[in-house]
Structures are given as C-alpha cells and as structure tokens.
Design a protein around this motif. Structure first.
Motif, short mmCIF file in Angstrom:
data_model
loop_
_atom_site.label_atom_id
_atom_site.label_comp_id
_atom_site.label_asym_id
_atom_site.label_seq_id
_atom_site.Cartn_x
_atom_site.Cartn_y
_atom_site.Cartn_z
N ARG A 94 0.87 -1.20 0.51
CA ARG A 94 0.54 -0.29 0.08
C ARG A 94 0.48 1.59 0.34
O ARG A 94 0.44 2.05 -0.54
CB ARG A 94 -1.20 0.36 1.19
N GLN A 98 0.88 3.86 -3.05
CA GLN A 98 0.79 5.85 -2.80
C GLN A 98 1.71 6.23 -2.87
O GLN A 98 1.50 7.77 -3.46
CB GLN A 98 0.59 5.46 -1.20
N ARG A 99 3.29 6.16 -2.70
CA ARG A 99 4.45 6.67 -3.11
C ARG A 99 4.21 6.99 -4.58
O ARG A 99 4.79 8.04 -5.52
CB ARG A 99 5.53 6.08 -2.82
N GLN A 101 1.68 6.75 -6.67
CA GLN A 101 0.61 7.51 -7.25
C GLN A 101 0.80 8.71 -6.85
O GLN A 101 0.62 10.31 -7.65
CB GLN A 101 -1.32 7.56 -6.49
N ASP A 102 1.43 9.54 -5.98
CA ASP A 102 1.63 10.81 -5.36
C ASP A 102 2.94 10.96 -6.76
O ASP A 102 2.83 12.44 -6.60
CB ASP A 102 2.46 10.47 -3.62
N ARG A 202 -4.99 15.69 -2.43
CA ARG A 202 -3.92 14.74 -1.99
C ARG A 202 -2.28 16.34 -2.25
O ARG A 202 -1.71 16.09 -1.73
CB ARG A 202 -3.59 13.83 -2.70
#
Length: 225
Positions: A94, A98-99, A101-102, A202
């Motif tokens: 996860r 997330q990294r 996507q960021d 975000r």
C-alpha cells in the motif's frame, strides 16, 4: 526440612523432590503440565503422553531456565506470525502504491486548478453521453407506450396474440435498459468527482498547502467592497 518445603510453591516442591530423587550428575529437571496448565509431574524427561503440553526446565536451584509451549499454543503463535507477516506485506504494498500515485500526481499537474480542468472535461463527456441516452429513453418510452396501446386494443377484443405480448415485454425491457445505462453514467459522474477531489486534496497536501501556480482566489473568497 519438611517445613521449608511446605512453604515453597507447589512447582518448587515437586521439582525439589524430583531433584533429590535423581542421581548426583543430574543438574536439571523438567516439569510438565496438563492441558489446563496445571503442573502434574516433574522428572528428567517429559513422558510421551505429555510431550504436546507445556513444560518448564529448571536448574538444580529450582529456577526456570527454559519454557516450552504446548503444541496448540505453538501452532497458534505460528499462525499469528503468518498473519502479521501478511499484514506487513500488504502495508508495504500500500505504501509503495501510494508513493507511485504521489509521484505521478506531482509530475502530471503543476497547479491545483489543472485538476479541476481535467475533472470538468471528463464530466462533460459523461454529460454528453447522458444527453444521448435521454434521447434514446424518450424513444424507448414512446415505443413502450405504443405497445401498451396496441396491447389494450387486442385485450378489448378478448384475445391478445403472443407476438403482441412479446412486443410489449420487449419494449418495456428496452426502456429499462436505457434507464439503467443513465443511472450508471450518473454514478460515473459521482465517481469522477470523488476521485478528482481526492487527487486535488492530496496534491495540495504534497505541495505543503496552496499548490504552486494557484492564486489566492482559489482558496480564499474575495474581500467584500
């Protein structure tokens, strides 16, 4: 001597008695328990019928040097470790996702308002699809109404042919299919709005507040004159 032994805990009494009964070279003793966890015996080795239960190894002074859990407890601990390992793998996955996507987010946009523009463009496409479907729905509803009128006409004569029944059923199903597709497109709009709202929040968070290139008017209302 008996008074001293009587003041010791039960396990110490059993262990001491067993140590006294062992030959001189013996320096340790094992005490085993039943399934309820109660000490039921001590000696130089655990009897075969109790080897699956919890046991403790004591030295010549009666101090615990090693504890062996029961087979059931060992299996439980092993399963718990497997679950913890699986949770860690999932958490690592996860975090890595997330990294990713960021990184994609900050490389795609330079300002928060660009996210709004892209959202609106996608919503416009869906709105156009809905307009087209609404036109189809009107046609389907008209066709269904015509089939109901036709059905009622035959019903007044006393007998409705099978093909008329089928036509009415098919027209009703066609109308429902279009309604379902419109409902799906409406859900698409909600999904798109939610996704871009999350991306915008975000993006602003990653940029440490107001996104670069955004104006004060994007986050604060204009002062009243």
């Amino acid at each position: 001597m008996s008074e001293r032994l009587s003041s010791l805990p039960l396990i110490a009494v059993i262990a001491t008695a067993a140590l006294l009964a062992l030959p001189a070279p013996a320096q340790k003793i094992v005490c085993w328990k039943d399934k309820s966890g109660k000490v039921i015996g001590c000696g130089d080795r655990v009897p075969p019928e109790f080897q699956q239960n919890e046991s403790k190894t004591l030295d010549s002074r009666g101090l615990t040097r090693q504890t062996t859990v029961s087979a059931a407890e060992a299996a439980r601990l092993k399963e718990e470790e497997k679950k913890k390992a699986a949770l860690k793998v999932e958490e690592d996955r996860r975090i890595a996702e997330q990294r990713r996507q960021d990184t994609a987010l900050v490389n795609t946009y330079t300002a928060a308002k660009e996210i709004d523009v892209r959202r609106d463009r996608e919503l416009q496409v869906v709105d156009l699809q809905i307009q087209q479907l609404q036109a189809q729905l009107r046609n389907a509803a008209d066709a269904h109404t015509a089939q109901k009128t036709r059905y009622a006409s035959f019903e007044k004569r006393g007998k409705v042919p099978d093909n008329v029944k089928d036509d009415l059923s098919n027209s009703a199903a066609a109308e429902e299919r279009v309604k379902t597709r419109i409902a799906e497109r409406e859900k698409d709009k909600e999904r798109i709005a939610t996704i871009y709202a999350q991306q915008k929040a975000r993006f602003i968070e990653l940029k440490g507040g107001a996104a670069p290139g955004s104006s004060t008017a994007e986050t604060k209302p204009a002062p009243k004159k």
